[in-house]
Design a protein around this motif. Structure first.
Motif, PDB file in Angstrom:
ATOM      1  N   ALA A 187       0.835  -1.205   0.000  1.00 53.00           N
ATOM      2  CA  ALA A 187       0.000   0.000   0.000  1.00 53.00           C
ATOM      3  C   ALA A 187       0.868   1.253   0.000  1.00 53.00           C
ATOM      4  CB  ALA A 187      -0.924  -0.005   1.221  1.00 53.00           C
ATOM      5  N   ASP A 188       0.270   2.362  -0.392  1.00 58.95           N
ATOM      6  CA  ASP A 188       0.997   3.625  -0.409  1.00 58.95           C
ATOM      7  C   ASP A 188       1.413   4.033   0.998  1.00 58.95           C
ATOM      8  OD1 ASP A 188       0.608   3.798  -3.136  1.00 58.95           O
ATOM      9  OD2 ASP A 188      -1.157   5.100  -2.973  1.00 58.95           O
ATOM     10  N   LEU A 189       2.502   4.776   1.069  1.00 54.22           N
ATOM     11  CA  LEU A 189       2.934   5.341   2.340  1.00 54.22           C
ATOM     12  C   LEU A 189       1.856   6.284   2.872  1.00 54.22           C
ATOM     13  CD1 LEU A 189       5.417   5.666   4.326  1.00 54.22           C
ATOM     14  CD2 LEU A 189       5.972   7.719   3.003  1.00 54.22           C
ATOM     15  N   VAL A 190       1.499   6.115   4.142  1.00 55.50           N
ATOM     16  CA  VAL A 190       0.529   6.991   4.803  1.00 55.50           C
ATOM     17  C   VAL A 190       1.288   7.990   5.656  1.00 55.50           C
ATOM     18  CG1 VAL A 190      -1.388   7.100   6.437  1.00 55.50           C
ATOM     19  CG2 VAL A 190      -1.242   5.201   4.808  1.00 55.50           C
ATOM     20  N   VAL A 191       1.093   9.263   5.391  1.00 54.12           N
ATOM     21  CA  VAL A 191       1.798  10.319   6.113  1.00 54.12           C
ATOM     22  C   VAL A 191       0.771  11.176   6.849  1.00 54.12           C
ATOM     23  CG1 VAL A 191       3.331  12.304   5.942  1.00 54.12           C
ATOM     24  CG2 VAL A 191       3.658  10.344   4.408  1.00 54.12           C
ATOM     25  N   ARG A 192       0.989  11.363   8.133  1.00 59.94           N
ATOM     26  CA  ARG A 192       0.128  12.205   8.948  1.00 59.94           C
ATOM     27  C   ARG A 192       0.997  13.135   9.795  1.00 59.94           C
ATOM     28  NH1 ARG A 192      -2.863  10.222   5.862  1.00 59.94           N
ATOM     29  NH2 ARG A 192      -4.730   8.953   6.236  1.00 59.94           N
ATOM     30  N   THR A 193       0.483  14.309  10.098  1.00 55.13           N
ATOM     31  CA  THR A 193       1.197  15.260  10.947  1.00 55.13           C
ATOM     32  C   THR A 193       0.238  15.793  12.002  1.00 55.13           C
ATOM     33  OG1 THR A 193       2.672  15.928   9.136  1.00 55.13           O
ATOM     34  CG2 THR A 193       2.516  17.409  11.025  1.00 55.13           C
ATOM     35  N   GLY A 194       0.641  15.672  13.269  1.00 56.64           N
ATOM     36  CA  GLY A 194      -0.150  16.235  14.357  1.00 56.64           C
ATOM     37  C   GLY A 194      -1.511  15.609  14.534  1.00 56.64           C
ATOM     38  N   THR A 195      -1.635  14.307  14.265  1.00 54.61           N
ATOM     39  CA  THR A 195      -2.959  13.681  14.253  1.00 54.61           C
ATOM     40  C   THR A 195      -3.239  12.796  15.464  1.00 54.61           C
ATOM     41  OG1 THR A 195      -2.012  11.978  12.808  1.00 54.61           O
ATOM     42  CG2 THR A 195      -3.255  13.751  11.760  1.00 54.61           C
ATOM     43  N   HIS A 196      -2.477  12.958  16.545  1.00 48.69           N
ATOM     44  CA  HIS A 196      -2.835  12.196  17.734  1.00 48.69           C
ATOM     45  C   HIS A 196      -4.222  12.628  18.203  1.00 48.69           C
ATOM     46  CE1 HIS A 196      -2.900  10.781  21.913  1.00 48.69           C
ATOM     47  NE2 HIS A 196      -2.110   9.831  21.452  1.00 48.69           N
ATOM     48  N   PRO A 197      -5.133  11.674  18.474  1.00 48.08           N
ATOM     49  CA  PRO A 197      -6.522  12.042  18.784  1.00 48.08           C
ATOM     50  C   PRO A 197      -6.680  12.883  20.043  1.00 48.08           C
ATOM     51  CG  PRO A 197      -6.137   9.693  19.136  1.00 48.08           C
ATOM     52  CD  PRO A 197      -4.945  10.210  18.410  1.00 48.08           C
ATOM     53  N   LEU A 198      -5.699  12.832  20.949  1.00 52.17           N
ATOM     54  CA  LEU A 198      -5.770  13.628  22.172  1.00 52.17           C
ATOM     55  C   LEU A 198      -4.837  14.837  22.113  1.00 52.17           C
ATOM     56  CD1 LEU A 198      -5.776  10.687  24.760  1.00 52.17           C
ATOM     57  CD2 LEU A 198      -7.734  11.798  23.655  1.00 52.17           C
ATOM     58  N   ALA A 199      -4.217  15.061  20.953  1.00 49.64           N
ATOM     59  CA  ALA A 199      -3.290  16.174  20.692  1.00 49.64           C
ATOM     60  C   ALA A 199      -1.929  15.989  21.350  1.00 49.64           C
ATOM     61  CB  ALA A 199      -3.896  17.518  21.101  1.00 49.64           C
ATOM     62  N   ASP A 200      -1.878  15.267  22.451  1.00 46.99           N
ATOM     63  CA  ASP A 200      -0.632  15.025  23.184  1.00 46.99           C
ATOM     64  C   ASP A 200      -0.741  13.638  23.817  1.00 46.99           C
ATOM     65  OD1 ASP A 200       1.397  14.839  25.089  1.00 46.99           O
ATOM     66  OD2 ASP A 200       1.165  16.902  25.798  1.00 46.99           O
ATOM     67  N   PRO A 201       0.189  12.724  23.496  1.00 50.72           N
ATOM     68  CA  PRO A 201       0.082  11.367  24.060  1.00 50.72           C
ATOM     69  C   PRO A 201       0.074  11.329  25.586  1.00 50.72           C
ATOM     70  CG  PRO A 201       1.658  11.404  22.253  1.00 50.72           C
ATOM     71  CD  PRO A 201       1.301  12.833  22.542  1.00 50.72           C
ATOM     72  N   THR A 202       0.694  12.307  26.244  1.00 51.13           N
ATOM     73  CA  THR A 202       0.753  12.282  27.705  1.00 51.13           C
ATOM     74  C   THR A 202      -0.563  12.704  28.352  1.00 51.13           C
ATOM     75  OG1 THR A 202       1.531  14.584  27.991  1.00 51.13           O
ATOM     76  CG2 THR A 202       3.202  12.882  27.595  1.00 51.13           C
ATOM     77  N   TRP A 203      -1.495  13.239  27.564  1.00 51.65           N
ATOM     78  CA  TRP A 203      -2.742  13.752  28.133  1.00 51.65           C
ATOM     79  C   TRP A 203      -3.515  12.666  28.859  1.00 51.65           C
ATOM     80  CZ3 TRP A 203      -8.064  13.304  27.851  1.00 51.65           C
ATOM     81  CH2 TRP A 203      -8.813  14.399  28.315  1.00 51.65           C
ATOM     82  N   LEU A 204      -3.400  11.434  28.390  1.00 54.45           N
ATOM     83  CA  LEU A 204      -4.186  10.344  28.991  1.00 54.45           C
ATOM     84  C   LEU A 204      -3.615   9.820  30.304  1.00 54.45           C
ATOM     85  CD1 LEU A 204      -2.383   7.595  28.412  1.00 54.45           C
ATOM     86  CD2 LEU A 204      -3.455   7.712  26.177  1.00 54.45           C
ATOM     87  N   LEU A 205      -2.395  10.204  30.648  1.00 57.04           N
ATOM     88  CA  LEU A 205      -1.713   9.593  31.788  1.00 57.04           C
ATOM     89  C   LEU A 205      -2.499   9.668  33.098  1.00 57.04           C
ATOM     90  CD1 LEU A 205       1.982  10.670  31.063  1.00 57.04           C
ATOM     91  CD2 LEU A 205       1.058   8.337  30.978  1.00 57.04           C
TER      92      LEU A 205
END
Length: 256
Positions: A187-205
């Motif tokens: 499949a084609d390379l999938v490129v995303r920028t700034g697409t973490h659903p919570l904006a910051d992975p540490t937000w869920l901690l």
């Protein structure tokens, strides 16, 4: 647990042992709350002997579709958690998909009292390292799109396996600028920028740690959580080679 939870636990255990899937229809009314789904999670893990005597499993998935969503959590069986590069050809998957993520590792023990005081602004202080990770999502349910959320949650939030890349010291990044590149098979390379659903992975901690300490257990240093997909779920097939890279953080490779 009530009789419905016990029956669901038995069905999920049998499905995992037999490498087969279940029709969700008979189970649509088996669960009424998330707490009941988490009790089934724990009972399935105990029946399959995933975590031995450990009070808190060592690797978790956590996340949600947005900061307004109810986050969900599931401990991951150690046999399916592997360092990159990883080969999962020995495992059985039914309808696998790929999620490219950032994993975080605790640098200290976190007690229930400490977890209760954490907030989204200071929670990253308990993290010592980060790594790229890829989760293979897979379900014990035959028609996953129509399967209710509580049944997915009971099924380890439809976890299949996890590969984790090289750990590097945690540093606060501008996650809105972070690039994620994922390649699955031909499949084609999938490129995303700034697409973490919570904006910051540490937000869920804080939410995740309060879940882990809800029964009075201390979460040990070294516990790992993978924090949600930057690419949604990308379909994959048996034999696919998968690459995920977060420039500046790291990369992983695996074979499904």
């Amino acid at each position: 647990m009530n009789p419905s939870q016990t029956a669901l636990t038995d069905a999920l255990v049998a499905a995992r042992r037999g490498n087969r899937t279940l029709d969700a229809t008979p189970w649509l009314d088996a669960l009424e709350t998330a707490d009941q789904a988490y009790e089934v999670q724990d009972a399935v893990a105990a029946a399959l002997g995933w975590f031995g005597s450990a009070a808190v499993p060592g690797t978790w998935k956590s996340g949600g579709g947005s900061r307004n969503a109810t986050l969900t959590h599931a401990p991951l069986p150690p046999a399916g958690v592997r360092p990159s590069p990883a080969d999962f050809s020995d495992l059985v998957f039914h309808t696998p998909g790929i999620e490219a993520e950032i994993a975080l590792r605790l640098g200290q023990d976190v007690t229930p009292a400490q977890a209760a005081k954490l907030d989204h602004g200071n929670a990253a202080s308990v993290v010592d390292a980060m790594a790229v990770s890829v989760e293979i999502v897979d379900a014990r349910w035959q028609d996953l799109p129509s399967t209710p959320a509580l049944l997915r949650l009971a099924d380890s939030q439809v976890h299949g396996a996890l590969v984790v890349g090289e750990w590097k010291p945690y540093a606060a990044l501008d996650w809105s600028l972070q690039r994620c590149e994922t390649k699955v098979g031909d499949a084609d390379l999938v490129v995303r920028t700034g697409t973490h659903p919570l904006a910051d992975p540490t937000w869920l901690l804080p939410i995740w740690l309060r879940h882990l300490t809800r029964n009075g257990h201390t979460v040990p240093a070294g516990t790992v959580v993978t924090t949600g997909s930057w690419v949604g779920v990308l379909p994959c097939r048996r034999g696919d080679q998968v690459m995920a890279e977060f420039p500046g953080v790291g990369a992983v490779r695996l074979s499904v």
